[in-house]
Design an enzyme around this catalytic site. Structure first.
Site, PDB file in Angstrom:
ATOM      1  N   HIS A 171      -5.525  -3.732   1.650  1.00 38.66           N
ATOM      2  CA  HIS A 171      -5.929  -4.736   2.643  1.00 38.66           C
ATOM      3  C   HIS A 171      -6.646  -5.924   2.014  1.00 38.66           C
ATOM      4  O   HIS A 171      -7.547  -6.515   2.607  1.00 38.66           O
ATOM      5  CB  HIS A 171      -6.804  -4.092   3.727  1.00 38.66           C
ATOM      6  N   ASP A 213      -7.988  -8.078  11.897  1.00 38.09           N
ATOM      7  CA  ASP A 213      -9.365  -7.588  11.727  1.00 38.09           C
ATOM      8  C   ASP A 213     -10.341  -8.711  11.382  1.00 38.09           C
ATOM      9  O   ASP A 213     -11.556  -8.564  11.563  1.00 38.09           O
ATOM     10  CB  ASP A 213      -9.421  -6.500  10.644  1.00 38.09           C
ATOM     11  N   GLU A 242     -19.072   4.798   0.680  1.00 36.84           N
ATOM     12  CA  GLU A 242     -18.333   4.344  -0.500  1.00 36.84           C
ATOM     13  C   GLU A 242     -19.142   4.446  -1.787  1.00 36.84           C
ATOM     14  O   GLU A 242     -18.598   4.715  -2.857  1.00 36.84           O
ATOM     15  CB  GLU A 242     -17.859   2.904  -0.305  1.00 36.84           C
ATOM     16  N   ARG A 251       0.824  -1.219   0.000  1.00 32.43           N
ATOM     17  CA  ARG A 251       0.000   0.000   0.000  1.00 32.43           C
ATOM     18  C   ARG A 251       0.854   1.263   0.000  1.00 32.43           C
ATOM     19  O   ARG A 251       0.461   2.297  -0.550  1.00 32.43           O
ATOM     20  CB  ARG A 251      -0.975   0.000   1.186  1.00 32.43           C
ATOM     21  N   SER A 294      -4.736   4.687   6.243  1.00 32.89           N
ATOM     22  CA  SER A 294      -4.555   3.251   6.022  1.00 32.89           C
ATOM     23  C   SER A 294      -4.222   2.941   4.574  1.00 32.89           C
ATOM     24  O   SER A 294      -3.502   1.996   4.273  1.00 32.89           O
ATOM     25  CB  SER A 294      -5.823   2.491   6.389  1.00 32.89           C
ATOM     26  N   ARG A 314      -1.950  -5.051   3.086  1.00 29.85           N
ATOM     27  CA  ARG A 314      -1.620  -4.288   4.290  1.00 29.85           C
ATOM     28  C   ARG A 314      -0.234  -4.567   4.859  1.00 29.85           C
ATOM     29  O   ARG A 314       0.495  -3.618   5.170  1.00 29.85           O
ATOM     30  CB  ARG A 314      -2.669  -4.568   5.367  1.00 29.85           C
ATOM     31  N   PHE A 317     -14.714  -2.999   0.747  1.00 26.59           N
ATOM     32  CA  PHE A 317     -15.542  -1.803   0.545  1.00 26.59           C
ATOM     33  C   PHE A 317     -15.372  -1.244  -0.870  1.00 26.59           C
ATOM     34  O   PHE A 317     -16.190  -0.464  -1.339  1.00 26.59           O
ATOM     35  CB  PHE A 317     -15.203  -0.719   1.571  1.00 26.59           C
TER      36      PHE A 317
END
Lengths: 281, 320
Positions: B113, B121, B62, B14, B41, B171, B87
């Site tokens: 991610h 998560d 979104e 990322r 993030s 991530r 998302f």
């Protein structure tokens, strides 16, 4: 443009709508008839636009998006009558190999359409994006987005409502086609969105109420009033209290005309109420 | 001699995206960026700070973000929308379908991610179906780079590429092993990292590194297994894939994605059409993930070099 001339165009557009939907034996006549006067007012008297040289970017002119894409029969008729594409093309509505898709699309390159709509709730966000693009490029023209009132059920509309107010998107005028009808019935029975004007105000929008949504003087003065509030830090919305099916007595205020074509007999009855004021396509 | 890829230092992919976005912002005024409350993030902070006028914070909304991006693209901008992979796809599938792909809008979807390795998560955020979702959309290009440098290059290339792009990255810090400038990276072309006579591993994303480790281990056993990086999943390099299918005795695919609708299916689709072959898949086997450290998850769900070696061995047995 004179009121009488606008009325003549609107009468012909209604006739076009009924003929298109009847010939295709599919389509959405009710909402199309209800929004006809506003669309005619926008395209023939209010917006600054250049039908003869359609630009997909919409820069340097006002942009219109029909977020409630299902009522496109009226939009197509208005675009054709305003010179965006040949009138005769209206006879290809909803047919194979046509640019006049069942819901508006860009893929076939129909002049006047800048984004596909049909799946509800999306056009407002796109309109906001175009408004931001115009702001970044110092283009003083405005973006107009029509949304249906059944469409107000979509969560994305309220995401967009928050966003536009937060980012002070003030070069945008939304028009709600508030006919209180959606597919399964009255909006107050299906999923109530009242009190609507208060909702938009609470979301930070400047709200204009168009009670006489089939009177050209009223439509034009409300649009003008809204435009005079542009670039003052708030997004603008006109709640237009339209009559679904306006102009054909047995379709008026009857939600069952959302998405069905008239039978032969119904067609005869409808077309008898809509004499040709201009040349038929 | 086969090239030896070494880890030049662990970095998150990322951050490769974030670095490229900033570079793009400097050189092209058409670049705009949108975030759905995940600016840091997804590593968009530097861009947002440097170009506040061209950055749009959308909040946790979104669907609207996708539409706003489509509108900005209409007026000639090149929007990058950034959020987590679930998302960025499943949540907004219809918006991508209608407002971007069907409408032909030049929007770049930056999905961070992705896969199991976002870790703790858990399954709600571990997107494993996104390649399949995006692959079904006409006009969508799918990029799945393998390390920091390649994610940077893929981001730069995505901006040049005309049309919608889905850019998938992750991530955790992972080994950096491709060069900062890499002429062998081209959208739509397979990248052959290791040649091999006895078989081929088609890998994508984080699993490319694991495929390399598997190939080196198999080399010690006297097997010469090629590693082909499929960083562009759509449009797939059909000619290149057929060539490898025809010349490789064993064939394995490796991806951090469900076994359905991802790299395995993409290679199988070409195989059934041009060159029917037995193919072993290393992928998540029709199950959701869970909380855990990235390496624990890869181990538990069968996505390590050791699992790739086992897949090669199974393919060899099948061949016998």
């Amino acid at each position: 443009m004179e009121q009488a001339h606008l009325e003549a165009i609107a009468a012909q557009v209604r006739r076009d709508v009924i003929r298109m939907v009847y010939q295709a034996q599919s389509g959405h006549p009710g909402g199309a008839l209800g929004a006809t006067d506003i669309l005619v007012a926008l395209y023939f008297a209010h917006m600054h636009h250049t039908p003869s040289s359609f630009s997909p970017t919409g820069l340097g002119e006002d942009v219109f998006i029909l977020s409630n894409g299902h009522i496109c029969a009226a939009w197509y008729a208005v675009l054709a009558r305003r010179g965006y594409f040949p009138l005769q093309e209206l006879s290809s509505f909803r047919r194979i190999n046509s640019r006049l898709q069942g819901h508006p699309a860009t893929k076939e390159g129909l002049p006047g359409v800048r984004v596909a709509t049909g799946s509800l709730g999306q056009g407002l966000s796109v309109g906001i994006g175009i408004a931001l693009g115009k702001r970044l490029q110092r283009d003083p023209h405005l973006v107009y987005v029509m949304i249906g009132d059944g469409e107000l059920n979509e969560g994305q509309i309220w995401e967009a409502a928050l966003f536009a107010a937060h980012h002070r998107v003030d070069n945008l005028i939304v028009i709600v086609d508030r006919n209180y009808k959606q597919i399964d019935g009255d909006t107050r029975a299906v999923l109530d969105t009242d009190p609507l004007e208060e909702k938009w105000r609470a979301f930070g929008w400047e709200v204009f109420s168009l009670r006489e949504a089939h009177s050209f003087p009223a439509i034009l003065s409300t649009l003008e009033q809204a435009r005079s509030h542009a670039r003052k830090g708030k997004p603008l919305i006109v709640i237009a209290y339209t009559i679904m099916g306006k102009g054909v007595d047995f379709m008026e205020n009857d939600y069952r005309w959302h998405g069905k074509p008239p039978s032969d007999l119904e067609y005869e009855r409808a077309i008898a109420q809509l004499p040709a004021t201009l040349k038929d396509f | 001699m086969r090239p030896v890829y070494t880890d030049m230092g662990a970095k998150d992919t990322r951050s490769g995206f974030g670095a490229a976005l900033l570079e793009l912002g400097e050189k092209d005024e058409r670049i705009v960026a949108l975030s759905a409350d995940l600016m840091s993030s997804v590593k968009m902070e530097a861009f947002a700070k440097r170009f506040p006028e061209r950055f749009f914070q959308c909040g946790v909304a979104e669907a609207n973000m996708i539409g706003v991006a489509a509108g900005l693209a209409t007026t000639g901008f090149i929007p990058f929308v950034g959020t987590f992979a679930n998302f960025a796809t499943g949540r907004v599938y219809d918006q991508i379908r209608q407002s971007i792909c069907y409408s032909g809008k030049n929007v770049k979807i930056a999905a961070s991610h992705a896969g199991l390795t976002l870790g703790e998560d858990g399954a709600t955020h571990q997107m494993l179906e996104d390649i399949g979702l995006m692959r079904g959309l006409p006009g969508m290009t799918i990029l799945s780079p393998c390390d920091y440098h390649q994610t940077r290059l893929a981001t730069l290339a995505a901006a040049e590429w005309e049309g919608p792009v889905y850019l998938r990255f992750g991530r955790p810090p992972v080994p950096t092993f491709t060069p900062p400038e890499d002429p062998s990276f081209q959208i739509g072309k397979l990248q052959v990292l290791l040649e091999g006579r006895d078989g081929v591993i088609f890998a994508t994303g984080h699993l490319v590194w694991h495929a390399l480790q598997a190939s080196y281990a198999l080399e010690a056993q006297g097997l010469s297994i090629a590693v082909v990086n499929v960083h562009t999943l759509k449009p797939i390099d059909e000619e290149g894939v057929v060539e490898w299918l025809e010349r490789s005795p064993v064939i394995v695919t490796a991806e951090e994605h469900q076994m359905y609708n991802g790299l395995g299916d993409i290679i199988s689709f070409i195989s059934t059409k041009f060159c029917p072959r037995f193919i072993e898949r290393v992928a998540v086997r029709d199950t959701f993930g869970e909380s855990g450290k990235p390496e624990e998850l890869l181990q538990k769900y069968g996505l390590t070099a050791a699992h790739i070696i086992s897949a090669v061995e199974r393919a060899l047995e099948h061949q016998l």
